[in-house]
Design an enzyme around this catalytic site. Structure first.
Site, PDB file in Angstrom:
ATOM      1  N   GLN A 181       0.851  -1.195   0.000  1.00 43.13           N
ATOM      2  CA  GLN A 181       0.000   0.000   0.000  1.00 43.13           C
ATOM      3  C   GLN A 181       0.879   1.235   0.000  1.00 43.13           C
ATOM      4  O   GLN A 181       1.800   1.339   0.813  1.00 43.13           O
ATOM      5  CB  GLN A 181      -0.866  -0.040   1.260  1.00 43.13           C
ATOM      6  CG  GLN A 181      -1.327   1.293   1.821  1.00 43.13           C
ATOM      7  CD  GLN A 181      -2.616   1.768   1.179  1.00 43.13           C
ATOM      8  OE1 GLN A 181      -3.389   0.968   0.664  1.00 43.13           O
ATOM      9  NE2 GLN A 181      -2.842   3.063   1.199  1.00 43.13           N
ATOM     10  N   THR A 182       0.623   2.183  -0.907  1.00 43.91           N
ATOM     11  CA  THR A 182       1.409   3.411  -0.842  1.00 43.91           C
ATOM     12  C   THR A 182       0.618   4.610  -1.335  1.00 43.91           C
ATOM     13  O   THR A 182      -0.273   4.487  -2.161  1.00 43.91           O
ATOM     14  CB  THR A 182       2.731   3.302  -1.633  1.00 43.91           C
ATOM     15  OG1 THR A 182       3.469   4.515  -1.463  1.00 43.91           O
ATOM     16  CG2 THR A 182       2.513   3.075  -3.109  1.00 43.91           C
ATOM     17  N   ARG A 183       0.962   5.771  -0.787  1.00 43.28           N
ATOM     18  CA  ARG A 183       0.439   7.021  -1.309  1.00 43.28           C
ATOM     19  C   ARG A 183       1.599   7.978  -1.598  1.00 43.28           C
ATOM     20  O   ARG A 183       1.406   9.161  -1.820  1.00 43.28           O
ATOM     21  CB  ARG A 183      -0.565   7.635  -0.330  1.00 43.28           C
ATOM     22  CG  ARG A 183      -0.027   7.875   1.056  1.00 43.28           C
ATOM     23  CD  ARG A 183      -1.098   8.492   1.948  1.00 43.28           C
ATOM     24  NE  ARG A 183      -0.551   9.047   3.155  1.00 43.28           N
ATOM     25  CZ  ARG A 183      -0.370   8.348   4.288  1.00 43.28           C
ATOM     26  NH1 ARG A 183      -0.682   7.080   4.350  1.00 43.28           N
ATOM     27  NH2 ARG A 183       0.118   8.942   5.347  1.00 43.28           N
ATOM     28  N   HIS A 223      11.046   5.101  -2.169  1.00 47.06           N
ATOM     29  CA  HIS A 223      12.490   5.238  -2.017  1.00 47.06           C
ATOM     30  C   HIS A 223      13.063   3.859  -1.711  1.00 47.06           C
ATOM     31  O   HIS A 223      12.355   2.856  -1.738  1.00 47.06           O
ATOM     32  CB  HIS A 223      12.798   6.265  -0.942  1.00 47.06           C
ATOM     33  CG  HIS A 223      12.254   7.619  -1.283  1.00 47.06           C
ATOM     34  ND1 HIS A 223      12.729   8.362  -2.334  1.00 47.06           N
ATOM     35  CD2 HIS A 223      11.225   8.317  -0.753  1.00 47.06           C
ATOM     36  CE1 HIS A 223      12.030   9.482  -2.424  1.00 47.06           C
ATOM     37  NE2 HIS A 223      11.107   9.479  -1.482  1.00 47.06           N
ATOM     38  N   HIS A 231      11.289   1.564   0.806  1.00 43.96           N
ATOM     39  CA  HIS A 231      10.063   0.922   0.307  1.00 43.96           C
ATOM     40  C   HIS A 231      10.395  -0.186  -0.697  1.00 43.96           C
ATOM     41  O   HIS A 231       9.756  -1.230  -0.738  1.00 43.96           O
ATOM     42  CB  HIS A 231       9.153   1.957  -0.369  1.00 43.96           C
ATOM     43  CG  HIS A 231       8.945   3.197   0.451  1.00 43.96           C
ATOM     44  ND1 HIS A 231       9.436   4.421   0.080  1.00 43.96           N
ATOM     45  CD2 HIS A 231       8.341   3.368   1.646  1.00 43.96           C
ATOM     46  CE1 HIS A 231       9.123   5.312   1.001  1.00 43.96           C
ATOM     47  NE2 HIS A 231       8.465   4.704   1.962  1.00 43.96           N
ATOM     48  N   GLY A 281       4.390  -2.270   7.332  1.00 40.19           N
ATOM     49  CA  GLY A 281       5.662  -1.768   7.852  1.00 40.19           C
ATOM     50  C   GLY A 281       5.421  -0.936   9.095  1.00 40.19           C
ATOM     51  O   GLY A 281       4.492  -1.175   9.866  1.00 40.19           O
ATOM     52  N   ARG A 282       6.250   0.078   9.234  1.00 45.81           N
ATOM     53  CA  ARG A 282       6.170   0.929  10.419  1.00 45.81           C
ATOM     54  C   ARG A 282       5.010   1.912  10.279  1.00 45.81           C
ATOM     55  O   ARG A 282       4.826   2.516   9.236  1.00 45.81           O
ATOM     56  CB  ARG A 282       7.488   1.702  10.499  1.00 45.81           C
ATOM     57  CG  ARG A 282       7.645   2.530  11.696  1.00 45.81           C
ATOM     58  CD  ARG A 282       8.977   3.258  11.615  1.00 45.81           C
ATOM     59  NE  ARG A 282       9.155   4.081  12.786  1.00 45.81           N
ATOM     60  CZ  ARG A 282       8.594   5.271  12.932  1.00 45.81           C
ATOM     61  NH1 ARG A 282       7.847   5.777  11.982  1.00 45.81           N
ATOM     62  NH2 ARG A 282       8.795   5.954  14.037  1.00 45.81           N
ATOM     63  N   ASP A 283       4.209   2.058  11.324  1.00 48.54           N
ATOM     64  CA  ASP A 283       3.127   3.051  11.409  1.00 48.54           C
ATOM     65  C   ASP A 283       2.220   3.044  10.171  1.00 48.54           C
ATOM     66  O   ASP A 283       1.936   4.093   9.605  1.00 48.54           O
ATOM     67  CB  ASP A 283       3.730   4.454  11.620  1.00 48.54           C
ATOM     68  CG  ASP A 283       2.683   5.430  12.177  1.00 48.54           C
ATOM     69  OD1 ASP A 283       1.689   4.963  12.780  1.00 48.54           O
ATOM     70  OD2 ASP A 283       2.862   6.650  11.995  1.00 48.54           O
ATOM     71  N   HIS A 284       1.763   1.873   9.787  1.00 51.54           N
ATOM     72  CA  HIS A 284       0.905   1.729   8.610  1.00 51.54           C
ATOM     73  C   HIS A 284      -0.374   2.556   8.783  1.00 51.54           C
ATOM     74  O   HIS A 284      -1.082   2.417   9.769  1.00 51.54           O
ATOM     75  CB  HIS A 284       0.557   0.243   8.419  1.00 51.54           C
ATOM     76  CG  HIS A 284      -0.182  -0.041   7.146  1.00 51.54           C
ATOM     77  ND1 HIS A 284       0.419  -0.580   6.030  1.00 51.54           N
ATOM     78  CD2 HIS A 284      -1.475   0.157   6.802  1.00 51.54           C
ATOM     79  CE1 HIS A 284      -0.473  -0.709   5.067  1.00 51.54           C
ATOM     80  NE2 HIS A 284      -1.632  -0.266   5.506  1.00 51.54           N
ATOM     81  N   ALA A 285      -0.658   3.406   7.793  1.00 56.57           N
ATOM     82  CA  ALA A 285      -1.884   4.231   7.782  1.00 56.57           C
ATOM     83  C   ALA A 285      -2.019   5.134   9.004  1.00 56.57           C
ATOM     84  O   ALA A 285      -3.114   5.576   9.347  1.00 56.57           O
ATOM     85  CB  ALA A 285      -3.131   3.364   7.633  1.00 56.57           C
TER      86      ALA A 285
END
Ligand SMILES: [Zn+2]
Length: 389
Positions: free
Chosen positions: A198-200, A204, A207, A292-296
């Site tokens: 998932q990405t917005r 880099h 990711h 990953g870390r702190d998703h959403a």
């Protein structure tokens, strides 16, 4: 024959988009209906329902499903659902609508008729319950909570029939891959274990490393980006897509990655949203979601790994799609390579890390971004965008 994870809570994908041949007739019948204008979040929900990403929902939730979703992450039929999908409207508008009546749902900006809803129920909610249960805070500064507090006071529930998916499929014809199509694409490639990323944001190296860890342990990765409304300062989808494609073309083996987008609008509900993201990915045919870390997350409302831990609290069979929990990733100068907090024994001073704010400043000023942090092919595209602002 490879097999994909089943759709969530149903045997097949439930797309609420009316077949094209029936749309003109249905549109004509909406002429005399009352109109409920939708904001961007509500429109996004209609589009998600249209494509079948919210299978098995057949429309906006009634009171008991709202309550079950908030308190127990469960619909009245026992199916897992972690964030309520509701249609709040103003008291005045709701007052003029009777249960059993059909109404038209429109784009508040353009007036376009998007859907028809048969109103099954009207109800009010205690917004604090939704804020505290779903967002884990009643702080009005939280962007997701702010929307709940500002929304209309009456929720309308009922079955939805979608007549238009708006502009997004037209604007992003290659990226707008509906669940039925992603499933067909995976099967054609012979994939059964597929990880969604998932990405917005542009991707880099950290990711890229997350996605590559996933490629190592699955058949392929579905880079799945947000095409709904973004926060101010975010990089527009067309630029982000090109940057991600440059990374895929230059740094991944051919045929291991599919890039796609979907019309969700972020709620920033952290852990609960990670669960919703996994549920949605199950509908797209993905067996795993990279978490990953702190998703959403947003600000410091959630602990860095709350969105990973919440998966451990689910009951057996709630979700088929599982999280791929990965620690913070970075380039380490002592390891001479990409690493994670789980594998690298060195101090943080040896890690190459640049904050989001620093990145924006560096890209805008044309400063060099180290290749340990971002690929040069990606940086060129982002610099060009910032130079044009
Ligand atoms: Zn190291």
């Amino acid at each position: 024959m490879p097999q994909l994870v089943p759709p969530h809570g149903d045997k097949s994908i439930k797309s609420l988009l009316l077949p094209e041949a029936e749309r003109a007739g249905a549109l004509k019948r909406t002429e005399n209906l009352k109109k409920a204008p939708l904001d961007s979040k509500q429109m996004s929900d209609v589009f998600m329902l249209a494509m079948g990403a919210y299978t098995p929902l057949d429309g906006f939730m009634g009171h008991d499903d709202w309550r079950g979703s908030c308190l127990d992450m469960k619909l009245t039929n026992g199916i897992f659902w972690p964030i309520p999908i509701t249609l709040p409207v103003d008291k005045e508008l709701a007052g003029g609508i009777s249960t059993g009546e059909e109404i038209a749902l429109t784009d508040e900006a353009t007036g376009e008729i998007l859907a028809v809803m048969e109103v099954r129920e009207k109800y009010t909610i205690d917004k604090t319950i939704e804020a505290e249960q779903v967002y884990r805070t009643a702080d009005p500064q939280h962007p997701g909570v702010a929307k709940v507090l500002a929304q209309g006071d009456v929720n309308l529930a009922g079955r939805v029939m979608v007549l238009s998916e708006g502009e997004t499929p037209v604007n992003y014809p290659d990226l707008y891959i509906r669940p039925a199509l992603s499933r067909a694409m995976f099967l054609e490639k012979g994939w059964s274990r597929v990880a969604a990323f998932q990405t917005r944001n542009p991707m880099h190296r950290s990711h890229e490393h997350l996605a590559k860890i996933a490629v190592e342990v699955t058949d392929g990765v579905f880079i799945h980006q947000v095409l709904g409304k973004l926060k101010q300062g975010d990089i527009p989808a067309e630029v982000r897509t090109r940057a991600i494609q440059a990374m895929i073309d230059n740094y991944f083996r051919k045929g291991t990655v599919i890039q796609a987008g979907y019309p969700i609008e972020m709620r920033y509900a952290g852990p609960r949203e990670a669960l919703l993201h996994a549920l949605i990915r199950q509908n797209f045919g993905c067996s795993h979601l990279i978490v990953g870390r702190d998703h959403a997350g947003v600000g410091d409302y959630y602990g860095p790994f709350d969105a990973q831990h919440i998966f451990d609290e689910l009951w057996e069979g709630a979700l088929v799609t599982q999280p791929l929990k990965i620690d913070i990733t970075f380039y380490c100068k002592k390891c001479y390579g990409m690493a994670t907090a789980k594998t690298c024994p060195h101090d943080r001073e040896h890690h190459v890390s640049i904050s989001g704010t620093q990145q924006r400043e560096m890209l805008a000023s044309g400063a060099d971004i180290p290749p340990e942090f971002s690929r040069p092919e990606v940086v060129v595209i982002l610099k060009e965008y910032y130079a044009g602002l």
